[in-house]
Scaffold this motif. Sequence first.
Motif, PDB file in Angstrom:
ATOM      1  N   ASN A  15       0.821  -1.211   0.000  1.00  7.41           N
ATOM      2  CA  ASN A  15       0.000   0.000   0.000  1.00  7.41           C
ATOM      3  C   ASN A  15       0.853   1.258   0.000  1.00  7.41           C
ATOM      4  O   ASN A  15       0.585   2.206  -0.741  1.00  7.41           O
ATOM      5  CB  ASN A  15      -0.940   0.020   1.208  1.00  7.41           C
ATOM      6  CG  ASN A  15      -2.021  -1.019   1.128  1.00  7.41           C
ATOM      7  OD1 ASN A  15      -2.435  -1.422   0.042  1.00  7.41           O
ATOM      8  ND2 ASN A  15      -2.478  -1.479   2.277  1.00  7.41           N
ATOM      9  N   ALA A  16       1.861   1.277   0.839  1.00  7.94           N
ATOM     10  CA  ALA A  16       2.731   2.450   0.919  1.00  7.94           C
ATOM     11  C   ALA A  16       3.536   2.608  -0.369  1.00  7.94           C
ATOM     12  O   ALA A  16       3.735   3.732  -0.836  1.00  7.94           O
ATOM     13  CB  ALA A  16       3.658   2.332   2.124  1.00  7.94           C
ATOM     14  N   ARG A  17       3.984   1.501  -0.963  1.00 11.94           N
ATOM     15  CA  ARG A  17       4.768   1.571  -2.210  1.00 11.94           C
ATOM     16  C   ARG A  17       3.911   2.138  -3.337  1.00 11.94           C
ATOM     17  O   ARG A  17       4.357   2.983  -4.103  1.00 11.94           O
ATOM     18  CB  ARG A  17       5.292   0.178  -2.565  1.00 11.94           C
ATOM     19  CG  ARG A  17       6.095   0.110  -3.849  1.00 11.94           C
ATOM     20  CD  ARG A  17       7.413   0.865  -3.689  1.00 11.94           C
ATOM     21  NE  ARG A  17       8.141   0.918  -4.924  1.00 11.94           N
ATOM     22  CZ  ARG A  17       9.330   0.368  -5.120  1.00 11.94           C
ATOM     23  NH1 ARG A  17       9.931  -0.271  -4.147  1.00 11.94           N
ATOM     24  NH2 ARG A  17       9.934   0.480  -6.264  1.00 11.94           N
ATOM     25  N   GLU A  18       2.660   1.686  -3.431  1.00 12.87           N
ATOM     26  CA  GLU A  18       1.762   2.206  -4.458  1.00 12.87           C
ATOM     27  C   GLU A  18       1.523   3.708  -4.246  1.00 12.87           C
ATOM     28  O   GLU A  18       1.553   4.493  -5.191  1.00 12.87           O
ATOM     29  CB  GLU A  18       0.440   1.449  -4.435  1.00 12.87           C
ATOM     30  CG  GLU A  18      -0.532   1.918  -5.494  1.00 12.87           C
ATOM     31  CD  GLU A  18      -1.826   1.137  -5.495  1.00 12.87           C
ATOM     32  OE1 GLU A  18      -2.666   1.419  -6.363  1.00 12.87           O
ATOM     33  OE2 GLU A  18      -2.012   0.254  -4.640  1.00 12.87           O
ATOM     34  N   GLU A  21       4.712   5.610  -5.339  1.00 13.89           N
ATOM     35  CA  GLU A  21       4.884   5.658  -6.793  1.00 13.89           C
ATOM     36  C   GLU A  21       3.862   6.572  -7.459  1.00 13.89           C
ATOM     37  O   GLU A  21       4.213   7.314  -8.389  1.00 13.89           O
ATOM     38  CB  GLU A  21       4.814   4.247  -7.369  1.00 13.89           C
ATOM     39  CG  GLU A  21       6.030   3.415  -6.984  1.00 13.89           C
ATOM     40  CD  GLU A  21       5.951   1.977  -7.473  1.00 13.89           C
ATOM     41  OE1 GLU A  21       4.933   1.588  -8.091  1.00 13.89           O
ATOM     42  OE2 GLU A  21       6.927   1.241  -7.234  1.00 13.89           O
ATOM     43  N   GLU A  22       2.618   6.542  -6.989  1.00 12.42           N
ATOM     44  CA  GLU A  22       1.599   7.427  -7.547  1.00 12.42           C
ATOM     45  C   GLU A  22       1.930   8.886  -7.283  1.00 12.42           C
ATOM     46  O   GLU A  22       1.810   9.727  -8.175  1.00 12.42           O
ATOM     47  CB  GLU A  22       0.224   7.093  -6.970  1.00 12.42           C
ATOM     48  CG  GLU A  22      -0.358   5.819  -7.514  1.00 12.42           C
ATOM     49  CD  GLU A  22      -1.699   5.468  -6.889  1.00 12.42           C
ATOM     50  OE1 GLU A  22      -2.113   6.123  -5.893  1.00 12.42           O
ATOM     51  OE2 GLU A  22      -2.337   4.535  -7.401  1.00 12.42           O
ATOM     52  N   ARG A  23       2.343   9.190  -6.053  1.00 13.50           N
ATOM     53  CA  ARG A  23       2.683  10.581  -5.721  1.00 13.50           C
ATOM     54  C   ARG A  23       3.876  11.063  -6.544  1.00 13.50           C
ATOM     55  O   ARG A  23       3.873  12.174  -7.046  1.00 13.50           O
ATOM     56  CB  ARG A  23       2.992  10.741  -4.232  1.00 13.50           C
ATOM     57  CG  ARG A  23       1.826  10.540  -3.302  1.00 13.50           C
ATOM     58  CD  ARG A  23       0.659  11.473  -3.621  1.00 13.50           C
ATOM     59  NE  ARG A  23      -0.562  11.096  -2.960  1.00 13.50           N
ATOM     60  CZ  ARG A  23      -1.413  10.156  -3.365  1.00 13.50           C
ATOM     61  NH1 ARG A  23      -1.172   9.443  -4.422  1.00 13.50           N
ATOM     62  NH2 ARG A  23      -2.533   9.932  -2.723  1.00 13.50           N
ATOM     63  N   ALA A  24       4.881  10.218  -6.678  1.00 11.34           N
ATOM     64  CA  ALA A  24       6.055  10.618  -7.463  1.00 11.34           C
ATOM     65  C   ALA A  24       5.655  10.936  -8.904  1.00 11.34           C
ATOM     66  O   ALA A  24       6.109  11.936  -9.477  1.00 11.34           O
ATOM     67  CB  ALA A  24       7.114   9.523  -7.424  1.00 11.34           C
ATOM     68  N   ASP A  37      13.354  15.523  -7.520  1.00 17.53           N
ATOM     69  CA  ASP A  37      12.545  16.315  -6.594  1.00 17.53           C
ATOM     70  C   ASP A  37      11.190  15.659  -6.339  1.00 17.53           C
ATOM     71  O   ASP A  37      10.683  15.687  -5.217  1.00 17.53           O
ATOM     72  CB  ASP A  37      12.342  17.731  -7.131  1.00 17.53           C
ATOM     73  CG  ASP A  37      13.609  18.577  -7.080  1.00 17.53           C
ATOM     74  OD1 ASP A  37      14.575  18.185  -6.384  1.00 17.53           O
ATOM     75  OD2 ASP A  37      13.637  19.631  -7.755  1.00 17.53           O
ATOM     76  N   ALA A  38      10.601  15.076  -7.385  1.00 18.87           N
ATOM     77  CA  ALA A  38       9.301  14.406  -7.240  1.00 18.87           C
ATOM     78  C   ALA A  38       9.413  13.219  -6.288  1.00 18.87           C
ATOM     79  O   ALA A  38       8.540  12.999  -5.449  1.00 18.87           O
ATOM     80  CB  ALA A  38       8.789  13.958  -8.603  1.00 18.87           C
ATOM     81  N   GLU A  39      10.484  12.444  -6.408  1.00 21.53           N
ATOM     82  CA  GLU A  39      10.669  11.297  -5.518  1.00 21.53           C
ATOM     83  C   GLU A  39      10.901  11.747  -4.081  1.00 21.53           C
ATOM     84  O   GLU A  39      10.400  11.120  -3.144  1.00 21.53           O
ATOM     85  CB  GLU A  39      11.821  10.426  -6.017  1.00 21.53           C
ATOM     86  CG  GLU A  39      11.453   9.671  -7.278  1.00 21.53           C
ATOM     87  CD  GLU A  39      12.616   8.958  -7.931  1.00 21.53           C
ATOM     88  OE1 GLU A  39      13.782   9.202  -7.534  1.00 21.53           O
ATOM     89  OE2 GLU A  39      12.361   8.154  -8.837  1.00 21.53           O
ATOM     90  N   ALA A  40      11.636  12.825  -3.902  1.00 25.67           N
ATOM     91  CA  ALA A  40      11.864  13.341  -2.545  1.00 25.67           C
ATOM     92  C   ALA A  40      10.555  13.823  -1.928  1.00 25.67           C
ATOM     93  O   ALA A  40      10.266  13.543  -0.756  1.00 25.67           O
ATOM     94  CB  ALA A  40      12.889  14.472  -2.572  1.00 25.67           C
ATOM     95  N   ALA A  41       9.741  14.517  -2.720  1.00 26.18           N
ATOM     96  CA  ALA A  41       8.445  14.989  -2.218  1.00 26.18           C
ATOM     97  C   ALA A  41       7.510  13.818  -1.943  1.00 26.18           C
ATOM     98  O   ALA A  41       6.779  13.812  -0.950  1.00 26.18           O
ATOM     99  CB  ALA A  41       7.810  15.954  -3.224  1.00 26.18           C
ATOM    100  N   ALA A  42       7.533  12.809  -2.811  1.00 28.19           N
ATOM    101  CA  ALA A  42       6.692  11.628  -2.617  1.00 28.19           C
ATOM    102  C   ALA A  42       7.126  10.849  -1.381  1.00 28.19           C
ATOM    103  O   ALA A  42       6.284  10.306  -0.656  1.00 28.19           O
ATOM    104  CB  ALA A  42       6.742  10.745  -3.859  1.00 28.19           C
ATOM    105  N   GLN A  49       1.949  10.090   5.507  1.00 31.64           N
ATOM    106  CA  GLN A  49       0.730   9.281   5.436  1.00 31.64           C
ATOM    107  C   GLN A  49       0.840   7.974   6.218  1.00 31.64           C
ATOM    108  O   GLN A  49      -0.088   7.574   6.902  1.00 31.64           O
ATOM    109  CB  GLN A  49       0.420   8.972   3.967  1.00 31.64           C
ATOM    110  CG  GLN A  49      -0.829   8.148   3.735  1.00 31.64           C
ATOM    111  CD  GLN A  49      -2.112   8.922   3.971  1.00 31.64           C
ATOM    112  OE1 GLN A  49      -2.138  10.149   3.899  1.00 31.64           O
ATOM    113  NE2 GLN A  49      -3.183   8.221   4.264  1.00 31.64           N
ATOM    114  N   PHE A  50       1.984   7.299   6.104  1.00 34.36           N
ATOM    115  CA  PHE A  50       2.132   5.960   6.663  1.00 34.36           C
ATOM    116  C   PHE A  50       3.094   5.885   7.841  1.00 34.36           C
ATOM    117  O   PHE A  50       3.274   4.819   8.410  1.00 34.36           O
ATOM    118  CB  PHE A  50       2.630   4.993   5.572  1.00 34.36           C
ATOM    119  CG  PHE A  50       1.626   4.748   4.498  1.00 34.36           C
ATOM    120  CD1 PHE A  50       0.663   3.764   4.644  1.00 34.36           C
ATOM    121  CD2 PHE A  50       1.621   5.504   3.339  1.00 34.36           C
ATOM    122  CE1 PHE A  50      -0.275   3.529   3.657  1.00 34.36           C
ATOM    123  CE2 PHE A  50       0.693   5.285   2.349  1.00 34.36           C
ATOM    124  CZ  PHE A  50      -0.262   4.297   2.503  1.00 34.36           C
ATOM    125  N   GLY A  51       3.740   6.974   8.188  1.00 30.92           N
ATOM    126  CA  GLY A  51       4.750   6.944   9.236  1.00 30.92           C
ATOM    127  C   GLY A  51       6.111   6.640   8.633  1.00 30.92           C
ATOM    128  O   GLY A  51       6.222   6.253   7.474  1.00 30.92           O
TER     129      GLY A  51
END
Length: 68
Positions: A15-18, A21-24, A37-42, A49-51
Amino acid sequence: MSPAVAHWAEQLDANAREFFEERAAIYEFDGGMSRRDAEAAAKAATEAQFGTAGTSPPPPEKTPKSRK
């Protein structure tokens, strides 16, 4: 993906991986951010969201209904 983020992402549950990846993808393609930058923000959004462990919380424990 940077080696540090890749190692972190490998530890996530499904769940956290999905979510990560979606946020990135959203940050990169819709937000116009660089991939790095997108990966850092994601990563930050996923941790929020998940801790920091990046795992979904366990489902709530069900209590048996009392019998009448």
